[in-house]
Each structure stands twice: as C-alpha cells, then as structure tokens.
Design a protein around this motif. Sequence first.
Motif, mmCIF file in Angstrom:
data_model
loop_
_atom_site.group_PDB
_atom_site.id
_atom_site.type_symbol
_atom_site.label_atom_id
_atom_site.label_comp_id
_atom_site.label_asym_id
_atom_site.label_seq_id
_atom_site.Cartn_x
_atom_site.Cartn_y
_atom_site.Cartn_z
ATOM 1 N N LEU A 1 0.775 -1.215 0.000
ATOM 2 C CA LEU A 1 -0.180 -0.422 -0.063
ATOM 3 C C LEU A 1 0.905 0.958 -0.137
ATOM 4 N N ARG B 1 4.850 2.509 -1.757
ATOM 5 C CA ARG B 1 5.915 2.497 -2.295
ATOM 6 C C ARG B 1 6.821 2.426 -1.443
ATOM 7 N N LYS C 1 1.732 -11.784 -2.027
ATOM 8 C CA LYS C 1 0.269 -11.102 -1.605
ATOM 9 C C LYS C 1 -0.589 -12.567 -1.245
ATOM 10 N N ASN D 1 -11.763 -0.642 7.440
ATOM 11 C CA ASN D 1 -11.501 -0.583 6.493
ATOM 12 C C ASN D 1 -12.000 -1.800 4.919
ATOM 13 N N TYR E 1 -8.811 -13.576 -3.915
ATOM 14 C CA TYR E 1 -7.483 -14.486 -3.756
ATOM 15 C C TYR E 1 -8.377 -16.000 -4.627
ATOM 16 N N GLN F 1 -13.721 5.172 1.598
ATOM 17 C CA GLN F 1 -13.967 3.362 3.346
ATOM 18 C C GLN F 1 -12.852 3.110 3.131
ATOM 19 N N LYS F 2 -11.664 2.970 2.569
ATOM 20 C CA LYS F 2 -10.565 2.749 2.978
ATOM 21 C C LYS F 2 -10.345 1.329 2.469
ATOM 22 N N SER F 3 -11.860 0.738 1.810
ATOM 23 C CA SER F 3 -12.184 -0.796 1.094
ATOM 24 C C SER F 3 -11.202 -1.214 -0.292
ATOM 25 N N GLU G 1 -8.245 -0.870 -0.187
ATOM 26 C CA GLU G 1 -7.763 -1.291 0.758
ATOM 27 C C GLU G 1 -7.248 -3.362 0.035
ATOM 28 N N GLU G 2 -8.369 -3.380 0.961
ATOM 29 C CA GLU G 2 -8.644 -5.256 0.595
ATOM 30 C C GLU G 2 -8.620 -5.749 -0.583
ATOM 31 N N LEU G 3 -8.869 -4.544 -2.020
ATOM 32 C CA LEU G 3 -8.196 -5.235 -3.575
ATOM 33 C C LEU G 3 -6.733 -5.169 -3.789
ATOM 34 N N LEU G 4 -6.555 -3.948 -3.068
ATOM 35 C CA LEU G 4 -4.903 -3.492 -3.128
ATOM 36 C C LEU G 4 -3.813 -4.914 -2.614
ATOM 37 N N VAL G 5 -4.539 -4.637 -1.610
ATOM 38 C CA VAL G 5 -3.405 -6.127 -1.077
ATOM 39 C C VAL G 5 -3.358 -7.261 -1.701
ATOM 40 N N SER G 6 -4.513 -7.806 -1.950
ATOM 41 C CA SER G 6 -4.708 -9.104 -2.732
ATOM 42 C C SER G 6 -3.998 -8.689 -3.769
ATOM 43 N N PRO G 7 -4.190 -10.517 -4.674
ATOM 44 C CA PRO G 7 -3.199 -10.447 -5.814
ATOM 45 C C PRO G 7 -3.958 -10.059 -6.845
ATOM 46 N N VAL G 8 -4.599 -9.079 -7.187
ATOM 47 C CA VAL G 8 -5.553 -9.026 -8.096
ATOM 48 C C VAL G 8 -5.032 -8.244 -8.511
ATOM 49 N N GLY H 1 -0.001 3.852 -9.218
ATOM 50 C CA GLY H 1 -0.913 3.856 -8.082
ATOM 51 C C GLY H 1 -1.392 5.474 -7.086
ATOM 52 N N ARG I 1 -2.090 4.307 -3.977
ATOM 53 C CA ARG I 1 -0.830 3.699 -2.688
ATOM 54 C C ARG I 1 -0.280 5.215 -2.491
ATOM 55 N N ALA I 2 0.523 4.908 -1.048
ATOM 56 C CA ALA I 2 1.351 6.415 -0.443
ATOM 57 C C ALA I 2 2.622 6.028 -1.319
#
Lengths: 313, 257
Positions: free
Chosen positions: A54, A56, A77, A88, A106, B90-92, B94-101, B252, B256-257
């Motif tokens: 999240l 970089r 991941k 979140n 996943y 809602q920052k949800s 992040e669920e997607l960004l953290v996953s391998p999609v 990003g 992404r930061a």
Amino acid sequence: MTEAIQISNLSKTYDNGLTALRGVSLVVEEGDFFALLGPNGAGKSTTIGILSTLVRKSDGDVRIFGKNVESHVYETKLDLGVVPQEVNFSQFEKVGDIVLTQAGYYGLTRKVAASRAEKYLKKLGLWEKRNERSRSLSGGMKRRLMIARALVHEPRLLILDEPTAGVDIELRRSMWEFLSELNQSGTTIILTTHYLEEAEQLCRNIAIIDGGRIVEHCSMKKLLAQLDSHTYVIELSDPMTGDIEFGPLVSSSVVLDSQTLEITISANVGMSSLFDLFKKLDLKVQDLRMKSNRLEQLFLTKLEKLEESQLVQ
Amino acid sequence: MFSSHKYIAFETIVVKEVRRFSRIWLQTLVPPAITIGLYFVVFGNLVGRRIGDMGGFNYMEFILPGLIMMAVIQNSYSNVVSSFFSHKFQKSIEELLVSPVPNFIILAGFVVGGMVRGLAVGAVVTIMASFFINVDVQHPFLTVSVVLLTSIVFSLAGFINAIFANTFDDISIIPTFVLTPLIYLGGVFYSVSLLPVFWSSLSYLNPIFYMVNTFRYGFLGVSDTNVLWAIAMLGLFVCGLTLVSLSLLHRGTGLRA
C-alpha cells in the motif's frame, strides 16, 4: 529455518518530504510471533504499508518468504494477510459477504470460500452476525471481522497493526488465545501494539523502531534481561510507624500513604530476599504488584535514553 | 495468478458491484427511469406534437436513441465514479490492493459493473418507450456495438475521475459541468442540421454527438455523422482511456502512498 520477512536498508520519504524510514533492516523467522514496537510516528505503519504494497518504498529490499515483493507480487501477496489499524471494510455490506468477497479476490471457489468463512467467523465469534450489516457491529467485533477477513485465504504470514486497540480486556484475552493458537499451528505473526503487556505475553522476538530506525532487535527474553531494576507497589496489613530504613537492598523507596509503599530494587535481587527484609522489619505484606509492565518500563527507558543522546548530538 | 483465479476475482468484483447498485435500486435504477419517462411525456408527447417531424421521423422516435444513450452515459459514469470513490473513501479499496488481483482485473471488474448499470437503465428506458412508440431497430449489431462501446468509454472515464477525486464534490464536478452540457448539446433533442453553421461546426467537436448519432443510425437508419468514423473514435477512446486507467493503477495514483 526460512525467513518469513527479510527487510534490508528500507527507506521511505513521502512526497511531502517526511522521511518515515531510514535504512531499516529486519529479519523475522518463519513461525515467529514478532512484536514491532515504537511510539506514534516511528515508522511501524509505513513498514507494514510497504510489506502489503500500500506504500511504495523509496529504497531498499523487501522479501516475504524469500521472494521480492515487487518482482513476485502474486506469490508474496498470497502468503500475506494484513489486519490494518483502521476499519477498512464497507460499512454497508453484510459480515459474511465481506469475508466471501475477500476470498474471491484470492481466487477461492465459492465452496472453499464458504467453508473458510464459516470456519473463521465461528472461531472469532461472528458466525451469528454473518447476515448483519457490518456497521451494526461493535468496535471489538469489527476488529475480529478484519482478522477473519485476513485469514480467509490462510496466509503463512499475518500482520496485525494494533488489533486490540479499543477492545475490552475480556475480549483482548480471547483474541490473545486465538492468535497464540494460530501461531502454534504454524502461522508467522507480526504484531504492532501499544499494549506492551500484550507484546510481552505473546511475542518471542521484538524490534523497537523509533524515528524510522530500528533501535533494538532481539528476543523478548534478552530484551527483558536488560532491565536493571524493578519497581513494586506494596500494600501493608498495618499502618507504618515512623521512618523505615530498608538498607542497601532497596535502591529507593517512596511512602505513598501509611499502608502503601513503592520500592525499587535491583533486578538481581530475588523475591525471597525482599520478603526476608520485610520480615526483619516486621512489616506484613498484604499485596505486592509491579508498578508497571516490565516491557513498558524498558521501552520508556530506551526511548528516554534515545532522546537524551539525540539532544546531546 | 492462475486464469481460473483471475476469473473468480473478476466475477467477485462484478457481483459486488451489481449487488451494490441493485441493493439501492430506488436510488440507482428508478430515478433515471422516471426522468427519462418525463422527457417522453413532456418533450416527446406534449411539445413534440407541436414540433412535428424531425429528420423524417416522429419527434418521439427521433429523441428515443438519444435518451437511451443519455441514460447509458450518465449511469455507467456515475456507477463507477461513485462506487470506486466510496471504496477509496471507506478505505475498503485496500482489500483489493493488498490482494493478488492484477490491475487489469480490477479495472475490468469496475468497468463491467458500470456497464451493467448503464445497460440496465438503458433497457428500462427502452421498455418504457415501447409504451409510447413502436421501437424498431434498423441495424441491431451496430446498435448493440455502439451502446456497449459507449458504456465502456464512460465507465472508464468514471474510473479515472474516481482515482483523482479526493472529496465527494470532485465526483460531481465532471458529471454536472462537463457531461450534462455535452449530452444536451450532443444532438439528443435536435438534428444539428437545424443549427446555424457556427454551432453546427462546434457540435462536431463534441464526442457525445458522434455516439448519439451513430446510435440513432442503428435505430432509425439516419445520422448527422459518418458512422464508421464514430465507431473508430469510440474504439480509440476505449483504448486510450484503458491505457490511462491501467497506468494510473500501476503508478498507484490516488491509491498508494
């Protein structure tokens, strides 16, 4: 043993010029229960953010189970589950759907996803709430939901960023039990927390980060051995009469009231010597407790020393 | 990521998106249907009777393709922009960004979600229109191609808007100040041949004019523009906006930061 995490010379400077990490190097062995501690703004969340992609990185190398997080995005991941500090998930979705959706991301089939969701929602006491909208959950339940969501793909490494913040004591203890079981079953866990008692209770190894640098990285046992003194609060059965001379065994003493004392003794002094001294002084001890958590005491001492050395420089 | 995993991830995003707008159907599906229904009653029936024929067709028949296109454009855009921005807010996300999609699956999932809503509202409008006029399609393949391409273009545009948006105001600026004027000036209610030369020439700079007119050609067999050129332009828009969206996701930007 494989390294679950290997971070080398990790640096991060944000666009606004803030340098959050300055050459952090860290190793977490597979199967470890690891604490990453530090004051607010020390760089804990940035480190976790980089591990979870999240955030970089500006420089350095980050590997999860030996694989670079940038060149092996899918594999790293898949091995990682993250429980963030802030809630979140969508507040309008149902509890069960949140976990099932994550499973879908996943690539888990509907059947596997449903059975995993049931398993983890039951383990975390949320199964009865599966058809309720997530906004109706209490703060503690929302945290547990984030843990269930992070576990649905059964990652080898779980990172928890202050998972028990704002959770009541009873619930916190049940979460500790759950996390301990999870770790014993083979999941590597990295925990950041402000409850140092939690870190002391759960974690085998620890790193303290401050100002974007790792200032301590060792086993919990080794770190606690660095404590050179302990402070106890002692409740006496009867009020004290006059001044009491404790002698060389006690480094310092403070009378809090006529029946309560605070004494500091060297870490080398055993409890039996202390009780012998009280017997000799004819003081009957009704209750004895540590003034503060040992890790907390050490943590504060370390940070104070760091601040002093920075001031000198 | 294996192909089967990618497909499951894609399906998950689409189902989630469709479930989201279906859950709030009173806010997402009914209002555009009522608005377009009123257009039919007021402009098509009451005012249209005085206008008479346009381009050789009854006024209601003439405006129908434009009204369907208006519904598709507005709803494809607003579905993606509001959904993706809500995920960010809602920052949800992040669920997607953290996953391998992979990024292209994220983009495809949201775009298809927007298309489904746009086409669903378009279908509702078409069904409503069938109560007033005889809906006849001259070139079905072209009609379907144009409406699909248009919904993709505006879903992608909504996605880019959401990536750059920081507040809820940011997601309403483009629809209010850019999309609505372009739609109304894109020949939904009139033929550009009726306009003075200057305004007529200006209309050719409006991309929505080409979409509306090509769609009208599919329905009625008449158009103010070159249909092949319009299809090519839509294809270029799809490619260009897809590349921009993927590049923003890769970098990003806003995520992404």
